[in-house]
Design an enzyme around this catalytic site. Structure first.
Site, short mmCIF file in Angstrom:
data_model
loop_
_atom_site.label_atom_id
_atom_site.label_comp_id
_atom_site.label_asym_id
_atom_site.label_seq_id
_atom_site.Cartn_x
_atom_site.Cartn_y
_atom_site.Cartn_z
N LYS A 191 -3.42 0.11 7.92
CA LYS A 191 -3.49 1.56 8.11
C LYS A 191 -3.46 2.24 6.75
CE LYS A 191 -0.70 5.04 8.58
NZ LYS A 191 -1.53 6.07 7.93
N GLU A 266 7.19 -1.80 -1.24
CA GLU A 266 6.92 -1.33 -2.61
C GLU A 266 7.09 0.18 -2.60
OE1 GLU A 266 6.28 -3.10 -5.30
OE2 GLU A 266 6.18 -5.02 -4.26
N CYS A 300 3.58 5.34 -8.92
CA CYS A 300 4.93 4.76 -8.77
C CYS A 300 5.47 4.34 -10.13
CB CYS A 300 4.90 3.58 -7.82
SG CYS A 300 3.79 2.26 -8.35
N GLU A 400 11.63 11.37 -8.12
CA GLU A 400 10.24 11.07 -8.44
C GLU A 400 9.46 12.39 -8.35
OE1 GLU A 400 8.31 8.59 -5.53
OE2 GLU A 400 7.57 7.26 -7.07
P1 NAD Z 1 4.26 7.97 2.22
O1 NAD Z 1 5.52 7.17 2.36
O2 NAD Z 1 4.31 9.39 2.61
O3 NAD Z 1 3.09 7.31 3.10
C1 NAD Z 1 2.70 5.98 2.92
C2 NAD Z 1 2.06 5.46 4.20
O4 NAD Z 1 3.05 5.39 5.22
C3 NAD Z 1 0.94 6.33 4.75
O5 NAD Z 1 -0.10 5.51 5.23
C4 NAD Z 1 1.61 7.06 5.90
O6 NAD Z 1 0.72 7.49 6.90
C5 NAD Z 1 2.54 5.99 6.42
N1 NAD Z 1 3.70 6.45 7.19
C6 NAD Z 1 4.29 7.68 7.17
N2 NAD Z 1 5.33 7.71 8.05
C7 NAD Z 1 5.38 6.48 8.64
C8 NAD Z 1 6.22 5.88 9.62
N3 NAD Z 1 7.23 6.57 10.20
N4 NAD Z 1 5.99 4.60 9.98
C9 NAD Z 1 5.00 3.88 9.41
N5 NAD Z 1 4.15 4.40 8.48
C10 NAD Z 1 4.35 5.68 8.08
O7 NAD Z 1 3.79 7.80 0.70
P2 NAD Z 1 2.58 8.49 -0.05
O8 NAD Z 1 2.89 9.93 -0.31
O9 NAD Z 1 1.29 8.13 0.60
O10 NAD Z 1 2.62 7.68 -1.45
C11 NAD Z 1 3.42 8.04 -2.51
C12 NAD Z 1 4.66 7.16 -2.59
O11 NAD Z 1 4.28 5.79 -2.67
C13 NAD Z 1 5.48 7.42 -3.84
O12 NAD Z 1 6.85 7.40 -3.51
C14 NAD Z 1 5.13 6.25 -4.75
O13 NAD Z 1 6.09 5.92 -5.71
C15 NAD Z 1 4.97 5.16 -3.74
N6 NAD Z 1 4.18 4.06 -4.31
C16 NAD Z 1 4.81 2.90 -4.64
C17 NAD Z 1 4.09 1.86 -5.23
C18 NAD Z 1 4.74 0.56 -5.62
O14 NAD Z 1 4.01 -0.42 -5.82
N7 NAD Z 1 6.05 0.48 -5.73
C19 NAD Z 1 2.72 2.03 -5.47
C20 NAD Z 1 2.12 3.24 -5.11
C21 NAD Z 1 2.86 4.24 -4.52
#
Ligand code: NAD
Length: 507
Positions: A191, A266, A300, A400
């Site tokens: 997804k 992650e 991130c 962040e």
């Molecule tokens: P997010 O957590 O809002 O969403 C990530 C994904 O989770 C999306 O596909 C979203 O639809 C889904 N999601 C949302 N609620 C959910 C639920 N209840 N159950 C299952 N899935 C759900 O994150 P974002 O805004 O898309 O991305 C930014 C974040 O990602 C930042 O915190 C960043 O640091 C982190 N990030 C981490 C890494 C790493 O490798 N550590 C890499 C890239 C981004």
């Protein structure tokens, strides 16, 4: 602002609307409800894509398709050679389609086109590396258990894996997970983020073209709830591999515990670069500027805080501000642009509120500190921003911020620098700049982060594991450690001949 470098809009023929469907059991499908959602370009304001809105019906169908494909053995029992052949073909196809995929990536995310091309083209190497692992993985053998015993420890694919990805590196992050899961023999349901769904579908097209059997990789579009949530709780799913915010990662970990499925996370980071007076200050300043502005700071691994020795703090800050003025902000479609648009207007306001809150608490804005209007494109941009007089307890130093905003903190001793580095709920990455190898080694040993860079920033390789300590995640991605996450381990203990003494007394 006249003293920063802004690239105004360039003339460009925008591509036609990308229409996205789910990929379930080898067929492209609309939603049963007929519902769709749209993604508007953060930079250009036009509608880039219209995607089917998945619900429980589509998530359930995709999970069942992945389960059926796994249990059939069409992929899970294929040889490493057969799996590697498909992964290598995907790598070739990615390279042939870089420009087409990168354009949609930039329009949906707002990141500069040069960085999208680097992300998509670079991902091919992850697929090639995973292909090499598909052929070389093996378990252990034991022939020291006695003359009549032999044991082997086998690695078996864990099963059906749910892969849930964020919006900020949709193609790269999927490629940190999917080829490794496939190389292990798993089947998957993916997804993508609702903000950047389309390049995942473009990759799905390449998987079909490369000959991946139906049902091995399924893609469901839509929102976290209900699609991601069902993918995290369903009994037929054996593992969830999630990249995204720490808040959603905690939710997934909690709901997945009811079925005790494996969870790999992650998550976020608040990553410092620490600069000692004996460092190559020109190189360090350049890396700091790269670390905070790359991917519009929405990364991130953003080095959103620096911890600089107080003897050089003023000089170093001036170098960073001077370089920041030269970084090219503006139209993401201009090949020379280095910093593009912010993902949503709401997120732009959130970035600004961190800056205003820090100012109100006594921090000094040395550069920027306001949203940015780009000629011909509107104001969903943020100025390059450097903030000093930041104390470790301010939200801007702890959270962040996820934007082009740098917080400057200072230190006097190595111990203090390490304490400040580790004074965080996160533990993703950290960097140290010094010409003294002992300083670098001590820092590397004591930093509580999954990656430490010494005299560099954000270099990564498919061979080298990536992941976070503390609330930056659990498990590892890429490299041999990342690959191992997708296996169950099975021990087979074998007796040679009929030497087993009876347990029940003989008459
Ligand atoms: P997010 O957590 O809002 O969403 C990530 C994904 O989770 C999306 O596909 C979203 O639809 C889904 N999601 C949302 N609620 C959910 C639920 N209840 N159950 C299952 N899935 C759900 O994150 P974002 O805004 O898309 O991305 C930014 C974040 O990602 C930042 O915190 C960043 O640091 C982190 N990030 C981490 C890494 C790493 O490798 N550590 C890499 C890239 C981004």
């Amino acid at each position: 602002m006249k003293d920063i470098t802004i690239n105004p809009a360039i003339p460009f023929d925008l591509p036609p609307l990308f229409v996205g469907q789910h990929l379930i059991d080898g067929t492209w499908q609309d939603s049963a409800s007929g519902e769709t959602f749209e993604r508007r370009s953060p930079s250009h304001g036009h509608i880039v894509s219209r995607s089917a809105t998945g619900g429980e019906v589509e998530a359930e169908a995709a999970i069942q398709a992945a389960r059926k494909a796994f249990d059939s053995g069409v992929w899970s029992r294929a040889s490493g050679k057969e799996r590697a052949a498909v992964l290598l073909k995907v790598a070739d196809l990615i390279e042939q389609n870089v420009d087409r995929i990168a354009l949609i990536e930039t329009l949906e995310s707002g990141k500069p086109i040069s960085q999208s091309k680097g992300e998509v083209g670079g991902a091919a190497d992850l697929w090639r590396y995973a292909a090499s692992l598909a052929r070389s993985t093996h378990g252990d053998s034991h022939n020291t258990l006695g003359a009549d015993m032999m044991g082997v420890v086998l690695k078996e694919p864990i099963g059906v894996v749910s892969i849930i990805t964020p919006w900020n590196f949709p193609f790269w992050i999927l490629s940190q997970k999917l080829p490794f899961a496939l190389a292990a023999g798993c089947t998957v349901v993916v997804k993508p983020s609702e903000m950047t769904p389309s390049t995942t579908l473009m990759l799905g097209e390449l998987l079909v073209e490369a000959g991946l059997p139906a049902g091995v990789c399924n893609i469901v579009l839509g929102y976290g709830v209900p699609v991601g949530s069902l993918m995290s709780t369903h009994e037929s799913v054996d593992m969830v591999s999630f990249t995204g915010s720490t808040a959603v990662g905690k939710t997934i970990s909690a709901v997945a515990s009811h079925t005790l499925k494996k969870v790999a996370l992650e998550l976020g980071g608040k990553n410092p670069q620490v600069i000692f007076p004996d460092a190559d200050l020109d190189a360090a300043a350049d890396a700091v500027v790269f670390g905070v502005y790359f991917n519009v700071g929405q990364c991130c691994n953003s080095s959103s805080r620096i911890i600089v020795h107080e003897d050089i703090a003023i000089d170093f800050r001036e170098r960073v501000v001077a370089l920041s003025r030269k970084v090219k902000f503006g139209d993401p479609l201009d090949p020379t642009t280095q910093v593009g648009a912010i993902v949503t207007p709401e997120h732009n306001s959130k970035i600004d509120s961190y800056v205003k809150q820090a100012q109100a608490s006594g921090a000094t804005v040395d550069l920027g500190g306001e949203p940015l209007e780009v000629e011909g494109l509107g104001d969903q941009f943020y100025q390059p921003t450097v903030i000093s007089d930041v104390s470790p307890d301010m939200p801007i130093a702890r959270d962040e911020v996820f934007g082009p905003v740098l917080s400057v903190l200072t230190f006097k001793t190595l111990d203090e620098a390490i304490t400040l580095t580790n004074d965080s709920a996160y533990g993703l990455s950290a960097g140290v700049w010094s010409e003294n190898v002992h300083t670098c080694l001590e820092f590397a040993r004591r930093a509580e982060t999954g990656t430490v860079w010494t005299n560099t920033w954000m270099d990564g390789f498919p061979e080298v594991a990536f992941g976070g300590f503390k609330q930056s995640g659990q498990g590892r991605e890429i490299g041999r450690y990342g690959f191992e996450e997708f296996f169950e381990v099975k021990s087979v203990v074998m007796r040679i001949g009929n030497s087993r003494a009876p347990w029940v007394p003989q008459d």
